[in-house]
Write a protein that holds these residues in place. Structure first.
Motif, short mmCIF file in Angstrom:
data_model
loop_
_atom_site.label_atom_id
_atom_site.label_comp_id
_atom_site.label_asym_id
_atom_site.label_seq_id
_atom_site.Cartn_x
_atom_site.Cartn_y
_atom_site.Cartn_z
N VAL A 164 0.85 -1.17 0.00
CA VAL A 164 0.00 0.00 0.00
C VAL A 164 0.90 1.24 0.00
N TYR A 196 -1.27 7.86 -5.28
CA TYR A 196 -1.39 7.03 -4.09
C TYR A 196 -2.42 7.64 -3.13
N ILE A 260 -6.22 0.18 0.03
CA ILE A 260 -6.25 -0.20 -1.38
C ILE A 260 -6.86 -1.59 -1.46
N ASP A 264 -4.89 -4.72 -5.79
CA ASP A 264 -4.38 -3.50 -6.36
C ASP A 264 -3.13 -3.00 -5.65
N GLY A 265 -2.85 -3.56 -4.48
CA GLY A 265 -1.81 -2.99 -3.64
C GLY A 265 -0.41 -3.14 -4.14
#
Length: 270
Positions: A164, A196, A260, A264-265
């Motif tokens: 993340v 981010y 996240i 997806d992290g």
């Protein structure tokens, strides 16, 4: 200086590297970063201080004594310079830099931002399968994003292989909510590879509640995840790694690792 190199432990070198990157830490922050015990920390830090590897300062306060703030000493700064091939600094220049830092109006803000990452590092030292994979200071952030926005820090938190990445804004309550929220325009202008989550780390629960409500009303840039948390409330919930984050526009609180969605992290610029 050459003789000191043979006496430095790997932990000593870690402290020097951290101070070179992040300027100053309190004794308690060093406990979380590298020692785990206040007694061991004080003993070693005092030893390094007597050898001019570290320097320290603190301001008068009543009642009690303020915790020492540690910086590179003349010998420590020379070791860092020699390691990188830079010109060795004059001892007086190192002392002057420490004095300027001690009187800097941004010192409290720097310690707050550093404390955020220290808390994550300390959490990782006592929990299996998690780590702070990256920690950038403000200067390194500027190198990455230019003048578009000025984060106080950037990190990548890894949990069980998931990553993340995030930007951090440390808030001491000195700016209006509109000014704080206005920083999001810059984050919204970043390229997708740098979009981010933006974390607002606030001092008190009241300030966090007010900012979260403001962001919910005003909205945030499309595609940007923005979350708020308060240091005083987080202390009992595992610090910034724990279930302390409220995402703007949503209810409830989540762990840092859950900001996240799963899958997806791992998408971050290594």
């Amino acid at each position: 200086m050459a003789g000191e190199l043979t006496r430095l432990t790997p932990r000593d070198r870690l402290l020097l590297d951290l101070l070179d990157q992040h300027k100053t830490f309190t004794t308690e922050q060093f406990v979380d970063l590298a020692f785990g015990s206040i007694g061991r920390a004080r003993n070693r830090l005092n030893t390094l201080h007597t050898r001019d590897i570290l320097d320290r300062f603190r301001h008068y306060q009543r009642p009690g004594s303020q915790s020492w703030r540690w910086t590179l000493g003349p010998v420590g700064a020379a070791i860092i310079a020699a390691t990188s091939g830079a010109t060795l600094p004059r001892p007086s220049a190192v002392r002057d830099a420490t004095a300027r830092l001690a009187m800097s109006p941004t010192l409290a803000h720097l310690l707050t931002a550093n404390g955020f990452f220290v808390a994550l590092t300390g959490h990782a030292r006592t929990h299996y399968g998690v780590r702070l994979a990256r920690w950038w200071n403000e200067a390194r952030c500027r190198e990455a994003v230019g003048a578009v926005v000025r984060p106080d820090g950037h990190g990548v938190w890894q949990v069980a292989g998931r990553a993340v990445p995030f930007w951090v804004e440390a808030d001491l309550g000195t700016e209006t909510l509109s000014r704080v929220a206005g920083k999001l325009d810059g984050y919204g202008a970043l390229p997708p590879a740098r979009a981010y989550p933006v974390l607002f780390w606030l001092a008190t629960g009241a300030r966090e509640l007010n900012l979260h409500a403001y962001l919910t009303r005003a909205g945030v840039p499309d595609g940007l995840t923005v979350a708020t948390a308060a240091a005083d409330d987080a202390a009992e919930l595992g610090g910034p790694a724990g279930p302390v984050w409220r995402v703007a526009g949503r209810g409830g609180r989540v762990n840092l690792a859950d900001l996240i969605p799963s899958g997806d992290g791992a998408r971050w610029d290594a």
